[in-house]
Design a protein around this motif. Structure first.
Motif, mmCIF file in Angstrom:
data_model
loop_
_atom_site.group_PDB
_atom_site.id
_atom_site.type_symbol
_atom_site.label_atom_id
_atom_site.label_comp_id
_atom_site.label_asym_id
_atom_site.label_seq_id
_atom_site.Cartn_x
_atom_site.Cartn_y
_atom_site.Cartn_z
ATOM 1 N N GLY A 35 38.440 17.690 -5.602
ATOM 2 C CA GLY A 35 37.629 16.704 -6.334
ATOM 3 C C GLY A 35 36.385 17.008 -5.836
ATOM 4 N N GLN A 36 35.362 16.559 -6.575
ATOM 5 C CA GLN A 36 33.969 16.746 -6.375
ATOM 6 C C GLN A 36 33.752 15.538 -5.481
ATOM 7 O OE1 GLN A 36 31.597 16.627 -9.867
ATOM 8 N NE2 GLN A 36 31.839 19.025 -10.181
ATOM 9 N N SER A 37 32.477 15.461 -4.534
ATOM 10 C CA SER A 37 32.172 14.359 -3.784
ATOM 11 C C SER A 37 32.046 13.097 -4.691
ATOM 12 C CB SER A 37 30.799 14.517 -3.041
ATOM 13 O OG SER A 37 30.886 15.729 -2.301
ATOM 14 N N GLY A 38 32.499 11.981 -4.032
ATOM 15 C CA GLY A 38 32.369 10.827 -4.674
ATOM 16 C C GLY A 38 33.578 10.322 -5.375
ATOM 17 N N MET A 39 34.550 11.156 -5.552
ATOM 18 C CA MET A 39 35.705 10.987 -6.354
ATOM 19 C C MET A 39 36.672 10.287 -5.891
ATOM 20 S SD MET A 39 34.662 12.431 -9.397
ATOM 21 C CE MET A 39 32.933 11.916 -8.911
ATOM 22 N N GLY A 40 36.849 10.000 -4.734
ATOM 23 C CA GLY A 40 37.536 9.152 -4.030
ATOM 24 C C GLY A 40 38.594 9.905 -2.956
ATOM 25 N N LYS A 41 38.427 11.121 -2.559
ATOM 26 C CA LYS A 41 39.183 11.823 -1.431
ATOM 27 C C LYS A 41 39.061 11.070 -0.134
ATOM 28 C CE LYS A 41 37.310 15.675 -1.898
ATOM 29 N NZ LYS A 41 36.104 15.238 -2.662
#
Length: 226
Positions: A35-41
């Motif tokens: 997932g892209q940055s800021g998506m919860g990873k």
């Protein structure tokens, strides 16, 4: 092995990093979380190692409910859920072997056991000929191998790899992924958190995509698709 039941993480003032996600990872699986940055990873990683607590929901690892884990229990959790990071986190004034030995020293292992285990894991990761070098004397790939060796001394049930190839060139990155495959073949559950589209697509393993704190897709043999 890993079970999240309707888990949310809310940071003040009302920012939802994870939004009511449910997830089950079986023992021995190799899973990529993308997932892209800021998506919860990053938030997911912090919850799984006890660095953060869920606002709502339940998290179970290996049958252990860690939802409200206490500070005194976190070190025990991190022996079951070992983490390797993008920036290696090696102690610069210790050799690669000493970095691995130190992980055993802090949990009170005997010198005899340390002298037995540490060289074995260095051999597993292919560093038996560079054990006595310092971090500044080896490549990025070798630093990451040492970090993996340090994680393996606890014989963890889960290896959580948080952007492990982020600072590596393509050749070293591929070698690290092959090493994670090897560890997975020994029976450890591997969770790879990554931005590397090429690696995920070549793996053809399960891919969980996070978007705006929710699971956007969960494919058994997936690709990194945005």
């Amino acid at each position: 092995m890993i079970f999240l039941d309707h888990v949310s993480k809310i940071y003040s003032p009302g920012t939802k990093a994870l939004d009511n996600i449910s997830l089950h990872i079986e023992p021995g699986e190799f899973v990529s979380v993308v997932g892209q940055s800021g998506m919860g990873k990053t938030t997911l990683v912090k919850l799984l190692v006890g660095e953060e607590r869920a606002t709502h929901g339940k998290i179970t690892i290996g049958g252990w409910d860690i939802t409200k884990i206490g500070l005194t229990e976190v070190p025990y959790l991190r022996r079951q859920v070992a983490v390797i990071y993008q920036d290696f986190k090696l102690l610069p004034k210790k050799t690669l072997l000493e970095n691995v030995e130190f992980a055993l020293q802090v949990c009170g292992q005997s010198k005899k056991k340390i002298n037995s285990i540490a060289p074995q894991v260095m051999k597993i990761v292919g560093l038996e000929n560079k054990m006595h070098r310092y971090p500044h004397e080896v490549s990025g790939g070798e630093k990451q191998r040492a970090a993996i060796a340090r994680a393996l001394v606890y014989q963890p049930k889960v290896l959580l790899a948080d952007e492990p190839t982020g600072n590596l060139d393509s050749i070293n990155a591929e070698e690290i992924i092959q090493l994670l495959h090897k560890i997975n073949s020994f029976g450890a559950t591997v969770v790879l958190v990554t931005h590397n589209k090429d690696i995920v697509n070549r793996l053809r393993k399960r891919v969980i995509m996070l978007h705006n704190g929710q699971i956007a897709s969960d494919q058994a043999h997936g690709k990194y698709v945005i």
